[in-house]
Design a protein around this motif. Structure first.
Motif, PDB file in Angstrom:
ATOM      1  N   ASN A  79      -2.571   0.036  -4.472  1.00  0.00           N
ATOM      2  CA  ASN A  79      -2.612  -1.154  -3.620  1.00  0.00           C
ATOM      3  C   ASN A  79      -2.227  -0.793  -2.187  1.00  0.00           C
ATOM      4  OD1 ASN A  79      -1.993  -3.686  -2.313  1.00  0.00           O
ATOM      5  ND2 ASN A  79      -1.911  -4.606  -4.364  1.00  0.00           N
ATOM      6  N   LEU A  80      -3.196  -0.867  -1.279  1.00  0.00           N
ATOM      7  CA  LEU A  80      -2.988  -0.472   0.112  1.00  0.00           C
ATOM      8  C   LEU A  80      -2.020  -1.417   0.830  1.00  0.00           C
ATOM      9  CD1 LEU A  80      -3.915   1.462   2.397  1.00  0.00           C
ATOM     10  CD2 LEU A  80      -5.734  -0.169   2.886  1.00  0.00           C
ATOM     11  N   GLU A  81      -2.189  -2.723   0.649  1.00  0.00           N
ATOM     12  CA  GLU A  81      -1.359  -3.697   1.358  1.00  0.00           C
ATOM     13  C   GLU A  81       0.112  -3.566   0.970  1.00  0.00           C
ATOM     14  OE1 GLU A  81      -2.858  -7.598   0.818  1.00  0.00           O
ATOM     15  OE2 GLU A  81      -4.806  -7.180   1.753  1.00  0.00           O
ATOM     16  N   VAL A  82       0.370  -3.383  -0.325  1.00  0.00           N
ATOM     17  CA  VAL A  82       1.752  -3.243  -0.789  1.00  0.00           C
ATOM     18  C   VAL A  82       2.363  -1.963  -0.227  1.00  0.00           C
ATOM     19  CG1 VAL A  82       3.217  -2.938  -2.818  1.00  0.00           C
ATOM     20  CG2 VAL A  82       1.346  -4.594  -2.864  1.00  0.00           C
ATOM     21  N   ALA A  83       1.569  -0.883  -0.188  1.00  0.00           N
ATOM     22  CA  ALA A  83       2.071   0.375   0.371  1.00  0.00           C
ATOM     23  C   ALA A  83       2.451   0.212   1.839  1.00  0.00           C
ATOM     24  CB  ALA A  83       1.014   1.468   0.204  1.00  0.00           C
ATOM     25  N   GLU A  84       1.625  -0.498   2.598  1.00  0.00           N
ATOM     26  CA  GLU A  84       1.923  -0.732   4.014  1.00  0.00           C
ATOM     27  C   GLU A  84       3.209  -1.552   4.178  1.00  0.00           C
ATOM     28  OE1 GLU A  84      -1.709  -2.538   5.212  1.00  0.00           O
ATOM     29  OE2 GLU A  84      -2.630  -0.640   5.870  1.00  0.00           O
ATOM     30  N   THR A  85       3.430  -2.493   3.265  1.00  0.00           N
ATOM     31  CA  THR A  85       4.651  -3.297   3.313  1.00  0.00           C
ATOM     32  C   THR A  85       5.888  -2.423   3.158  1.00  0.00           C
ATOM     33  OG1 THR A  85       3.501  -5.222   2.392  1.00  0.00           O
ATOM     34  CG2 THR A  85       5.897  -5.202   2.212  1.00  0.00           C
ATOM     35  N   VAL A  86       5.832  -1.473   2.227  1.00  0.00           N
ATOM     36  CA  VAL A  86       6.971  -0.572   2.003  1.00  0.00           C
ATOM     37  C   VAL A  86       7.265   0.239   3.261  1.00  0.00           C
ATOM     38  CG1 VAL A  86       7.848   1.371   0.652  1.00  0.00           C
ATOM     39  CG2 VAL A  86       6.523  -0.435  -0.471  1.00  0.00           C
ATOM     40  N   VAL A  87       6.219   0.760   3.890  1.00  0.00           N
ATOM     41  CA  VAL A  87       6.415   1.571   5.098  1.00  0.00           C
ATOM     42  C   VAL A  87       7.012   0.719   6.220  1.00  0.00           C
ATOM     43  CG1 VAL A  87       5.249   2.947   6.868  1.00  0.00           C
ATOM     44  CG2 VAL A  87       4.579   3.173   4.457  1.00  0.00           C
ATOM     45  N   ARG A  88       6.556  -0.518   6.359  1.00  0.00           N
ATOM     46  CA  ARG A  88       7.056  -1.401   7.427  1.00  0.00           C
ATOM     47  C   ARG A  88       8.518  -1.800   7.212  1.00  0.00           C
ATOM     48  NH1 ARG A  88       1.904  -3.982   6.993  1.00  0.00           N
ATOM     49  NH2 ARG A  88       2.874  -5.638   5.742  1.00  0.00           N
ATOM     50  N   MET A  89       9.026  -1.653   6.008  1.00  0.00           N
ATOM     51  CA  MET A  89      10.413  -2.027   5.727  1.00  0.00           C
ATOM     52  C   MET A  89      11.417  -1.061   6.344  1.00  0.00           C
ATOM     53  SD  MET A  89      10.191  -3.293   1.738  1.00  0.00           S
ATOM     54  CE  MET A  89      11.920  -3.738   1.645  1.00  0.00           C
ATOM     55  N   LYS A  90      10.928   0.027   6.929  1.00  0.00           N
ATOM     56  CA  LYS A  90      11.825   1.028   7.515  1.00  0.00           C
ATOM     57  C   LYS A  90      12.747   0.407   8.558  1.00  0.00           C
ATOM     58  CE  LYS A  90      11.853   5.413  10.042  1.00  0.00           C
ATOM     59  NZ  LYS A  90      11.028   6.504  10.618  1.00  0.00           N
ATOM     60  N   GLN A  91      12.199  -0.456   9.418  1.00  0.00           N
ATOM     61  CA  GLN A  91      13.016  -1.064  10.467  1.00  0.00           C
ATOM     62  C   GLN A  91      14.110  -1.942   9.858  1.00  0.00           C
ATOM     63  OE1 GLN A  91      10.753  -3.230  13.372  1.00  0.00           O
ATOM     64  NE2 GLN A  91      12.563  -3.970  14.477  1.00  0.00           N
ATOM     65  N   GLU A  92      13.765  -2.721   8.842  1.00  0.00           N
ATOM     66  CA  GLU A  92      14.757  -3.577   8.183  1.00  0.00           C
ATOM     67  C   GLU A  92      15.855  -2.733   7.540  1.00  0.00           C
ATOM     68  OE1 GLU A  92      14.954  -7.087   4.739  1.00  0.00           O
ATOM     69  OE2 GLU A  92      13.080  -6.007   5.130  1.00  0.00           O
ATOM     70  N   ILE A  93      15.472  -1.636   6.905  1.00  0.00           N
ATOM     71  CA  ILE A  93      16.450  -0.756   6.263  1.00  0.00           C
ATOM     72  C   ILE A  93      17.389  -0.168   7.310  1.00  0.00           C
ATOM     73  CG2 ILE A  93      16.719   1.422   4.994  1.00  0.00           C
ATOM     74  CD1 ILE A  93      15.742  -0.723   3.173  1.00  0.00           C
ATOM     75  N   ASN A  94      16.841   0.292   8.439  1.00  0.00           N
ATOM     76  CA  ASN A  94      17.673   0.891   9.498  1.00  0.00           C
ATOM     77  C   ASN A  94      18.642  -0.129  10.087  1.00  0.00           C
ATOM     78  OD1 ASN A  94      16.550   3.434   9.232  1.00  0.00           O
ATOM     79  ND2 ASN A  94      14.984   3.084  10.794  1.00  0.00           N
ATOM     80  N   GLU A  95      18.155  -1.351  10.286  1.00  0.00           N
ATOM     81  CA  GLU A  95      19.032  -2.385  10.840  1.00  0.00           C
ATOM     82  C   GLU A  95      20.179  -2.707   9.887  1.00  0.00           C
ATOM     83  OE1 GLU A  95      16.481  -5.659  11.654  1.00  0.00           O
ATOM     84  OE2 GLU A  95      15.611  -4.766  13.476  1.00  0.00           O
ATOM     85  N   LEU A  96      19.887  -2.788   8.608  1.00  0.00           N
ATOM     86  CA  LEU A  96      20.934  -3.045   7.627  1.00  0.00           C
ATOM     87  C   LEU A  96      21.924  -1.889   7.563  1.00  0.00           C
ATOM     88  CD1 LEU A  96      18.964  -4.673   4.655  1.00  0.00           C
ATOM     89  CD2 LEU A  96      20.752  -5.748   6.027  1.00  0.00           C
ATOM     90  N   ALA A  97      21.397  -0.659   7.649  1.00  0.00           N
ATOM     91  CA  ALA A  97      22.277   0.512   7.610  1.00  0.00           C
ATOM     92  C   ALA A  97      23.204   0.515   8.827  1.00  0.00           C
ATOM     93  CB  ALA A  97      21.449   1.786   7.554  1.00  0.00           C
ATOM     94  N   ASN A  98      22.669   0.189   9.999  1.00  0.00           N
ATOM     95  CA  ASN A  98      23.500   0.147  11.208  1.00  0.00           C
ATOM     96  C   ASN A  98      24.547  -0.954  11.099  1.00  0.00           C
ATOM     97  OD1 ASN A  98      22.054   2.244  12.357  1.00  0.00           O
ATOM     98  ND2 ASN A  98      20.608   0.871  13.401  1.00  0.00           N
ATOM     99  N   SER A  99      24.142  -2.102  10.597  1.00  0.00           N
ATOM    100  CA  SER A  99      25.075  -3.213  10.427  1.00  0.00           C
ATOM    101  C   SER A  99      26.190  -2.838   9.454  1.00  0.00           C
ATOM    102  CB  SER A  99      24.333  -4.449   9.927  1.00  0.00           C
ATOM    103  OG  SER A  99      25.222  -5.502   9.658  1.00  0.00           O
ATOM    104  N   ALA A 100      25.801  -2.128   8.373  1.00  0.00           N
ATOM    105  CA  ALA A 100      26.803  -1.687   7.394  1.00  0.00           C
ATOM    106  C   ALA A 100      27.768  -0.689   8.017  1.00  0.00           C
ATOM    107  CB  ALA A 100      26.104  -1.070   6.182  1.00  0.00           C
ATOM    108  N   ALA A 101      27.242   0.193   8.864  1.00  0.00           N
ATOM    109  CA  ALA A 101      28.105   1.185   9.520  1.00  0.00           C
ATOM    110  C   ALA A 101      29.114   0.508  10.432  1.00  0.00           C
ATOM    111  CB  ALA A 101      27.244   2.177  10.300  1.00  0.00           C
ATOM    112  N   VAL A 102      28.691  -0.519  11.177  1.00  0.00           N
ATOM    113  CA  VAL A 102      29.610  -1.268  12.052  1.00  0.00           C
ATOM    114  C   VAL A 102      30.689  -1.953  11.220  1.00  0.00           C
ATOM    115  CG1 VAL A 102      29.783  -3.239  13.633  1.00  0.00           C
ATOM    116  CG2 VAL A 102      27.903  -1.598  13.866  1.00  0.00           C
ATOM    117  N   HIS A 103      30.263  -2.552  10.116  1.00  0.00           N
ATOM    118  CA  HIS A 103      31.216  -3.223   9.239  1.00  0.00           C
ATOM    119  C   HIS A 103      32.245  -2.240   8.701  1.00  0.00           C
ATOM    120  CE1 HIS A 103      32.820  -5.734   5.994  1.00  0.00           C
ATOM    121  NE2 HIS A 103      32.610  -4.707   5.181  1.00  0.00           N
TER     122      HIS A 103
END
Length: 593
Positions: free
Chosen positions: A522-546
């Motif tokens: 499934n191409l669309e689902v694969a693209e969704t996973v790749v686009r989640m990189k920004q969300e993952i990085n933001e959560l990781a940064n937020s966790a680091a601040v916490h």
């Protein structure tokens, strides 16, 4: 029934002579029964074996090419057109007629049942229809187009040799295989021609008038060559020389249906229960059909004689040779269609009977004995279908990895050692499934793959390795962090739990989508996973601040707690990394990477 005006010897008990005769050793068998220096036995044996070899090889080449050309489309047809038992039988007949393999149809059906895409009762209708589909070979062989055999071989070879397109090569191989079938028939027919005036052989063929002898001989031969279509084809070749009558030919065709049960049962050895049940259905259906029609062979012969083309301008042996091949082919088709119509209404009862005969059993394959659910060696000769099965097995493996990841965060935060050990044991199953999939892909790579299939192959290999790496990350790193928390008596605060669980929830979604992208291509689902990189990085940064804020707070064990929590975040980022790689393998495979 028309008979030749020649003396018919009384049926003799079946012995090795009769078996050798049908196996192509007729000259050798007859040489043991009578001395006839005028017959060139060595030449005849060479022609018979050579013709038989070309015939069987041609059938294999034709079947393999048909499966390569139409396999994937036939899979989709099977999956969609099974809304009721009659449609299921029709679909099974059509698919088997196209791919020329009832075993492949059965394997596909078993996979659909295992995956929950159809019920066992629906699969019985398809298996019944598959028997009808196999009769197309006899119908093709009954057409007397042997004069065009060499032309078909030449044209097919040209398509195979000069074309660079895989599809043209497959069609060329298919045409050349069909030409080899007819050419082998022609050679066998010419080799048998001298036997038309050899009385001991005619007496031997007269013994086939006994239905029991004919069924037993054909069943033995089919069990040896593993193809009922091959047996029926050879019977038609013998009929084209006038060696066997229509009742004898029908008995031999019945025997081919019994003999193919041997193939089904051998193929089911060591397979999942669904595969064993499918084989039992095949055996019960075929044997019940033969028993039902056994006493009505003369009546079936009369019906077929009335329906088939006649040649009244001929007489004697020539007329028998001209009419009997088509009559046998038609009898074979009517027999299988009749059986399907008779038993199609009993699929629910047959499903219950077979489920009772082959019940579900407690999982005997605990711990390290886990096995793949969908991989089947029968499909290795059909790469498109084999790769599709690998995708299903990736889903099977992915479900175990998802189970590990779903359980790991609660176990780390407030679980015990037993929960952590249970998660670690699941990884042992993941490792075994990984090994089985890689071994299956290795066997598949030894065959002939198209460029598209090669891309699919490498994409699946990469995805399976990434899944295995995720399992190892959970088992080696996260389980160890859970044990570290227990050993150090570290308590994770409520705010930190929320941060860790929120991060875990997003990564879990990425992992689930990555597995879905690979298993469904499934191409669309694969693209969704790749686009989640920004969300993952933001959560990781937020966790680091916490975590940095918690570090300066006056709390007991704040430094071990900080280190533990940051390690948990880091290992989950690694799991997302592997999930993203799985998604990228799908994009690369589909030309989007």
């Amino acid at each position: 029934m028309r008979r030749l005006n020649r003396p018919i010897a009384r049926p003799r008990p079946l012995g090795w002579v009769a078996v050798l005769a049908l196996l192509g050793w007729a000259p050798l068998a007859l040489a043991q029964t009578a001395s006839a220096p005028q017959m060139e036995w060595a030449v005849m044996a060479m022609q018979l074996f050579g013709g038989l070899a070309l015939f069987l090889f041609g059938m294999e080449q034709m079947s393999d090419s048909l499966k390569a050309v139409a396999g994937d489309r036939m899979k989709n047809i099977l999956a969609k057109l099974t809304v009721n038992r009659f449609m299921a039988a029709t679909t099974g007949a059509f698919v088997t007629a196209v791919i020329q393999s009832s075993s492949i149809t059965t394997v596909l059906v078993v996979g659909f049942v295992s995956a929950g895409l159809m019920s066992f009762a629906q699969s019985i209708g398809i298996i019944m229809g598959a028997n009808v589909g196999t009769t197309i070979t006899a119908q093709i062989v009954a057409f007397k187009v042997t004069k065009a055999a060499l032309l078909m071989i030449g044209v097919g070879f040209s398509m195979l040799f000069f074309s660079k397109r895989d599809s043209i090569k497959h069609y060329g191989t298919m045409l050349m295989g069909l030409g080899l079938v007819f050419f082998g028939m022609s050679i066998m027919s010419d080799a048998m021609a001298p036997l038309r005036s050899y009385q001991p052989f005619l007496d031997l063929m007269a013994s086939m008038e006994n239905p029991l002898i004919g069924i037993l001989v054909a069943a033995l031969f089919t069990g040896l060559v593993q193809s009922s279509s091959a047996t029926t084809g050879i019977v038609i070749v013998m009929a084209s020389q006038g060696f066997i009558s229509l009742p004898a030919g029908i008995a031999l065709a019945f025997g081919a249906n019994v003999g193919t049960c041997i193939t089904a049962m051998l193929a089911a050895i060591g397979k999942p229960r669904e595969a064993v049940r499918a084989a039992v259905v095949h055996v019960l259906f075929n044997i019940a059909g033969v028993l039902l029609w056994f006493f009505f062979i003369p009546q079936l012969a009369e019906v077929v004689t009335a329906l088939s083309p006649a040649h009244p301008q001929l007489s004697g042996l020539d007329r028998l040779a001209a009419e009997t091949p088509r009559q046998i082919a038609n009898a074979h088709t009517l027999f299988n269609i009749g059986n399907t119509l008779i038993f199609i209404g009993l699929t629910q009862y047959m499903a219950r009977l077979v489920t009772w005969l082959v019940p579900d059993r407690p999982d005997e394959l605990q711990g390290l004995e886990v096995r793949s659910k969908y991989l089947d060696d029968e499909l290795l000769q059909t790469p498109s279908l084999a790769l599709d099965r690998v995708r299903l097995e990736v889903l099977h493996m992915g479900e175990k990895v998802e189970a590990m990841y779903r359980q790991i965060m609660p176990a780390i935060i407030n679980g015990n050692k037993d929960q952590l050990s249970h998660i670690a044991r699941i990884d042992d199953e993941v490792d075994l499934l990984h090994a089985q999939i890689v071994e299956y892909l290795g066997a598949l790579s030894k065959g002939s793959l198209t460029d598209r299939q090669t891309d699919e192959f490498f994409g699946l290999m990469a995805a399976v390795n990434d899944l295995e790496n995720i399992g190892d990350t959970i088992e080696t790193n996260l389980v160890a962090l859970g044990r570290q928390r227990l050993n150090a008596s570290v308590a994770i605060s409520k705010p930190s739990r929320k941060v860790l669980l929120d991060f875990h929830k997003v990564v879990q979604r990425a992992l689930s989508l990555a597995i879905q992208a690979v298993s469904q291509s499934n191409l669309e689902v694969a693209e969704t996973v790749v686009r989640m990189k920004q969300e993952i990085n933001e959560l990781a940064n937020s966790a680091a601040v916490h975590q940095a804020a918690r570090l300066v707070a006056e709390e007991p064990n704040r430094i071990p707690t900080y280190t533990l929590e940051m390690d948990i975040i880091d290992k989950q980022k690694r799991i997302y990394y592997f999930s993203k790689r799985m998604a990228k393998s799908v994009l690369a495979e589909l030309g989007e990477g």
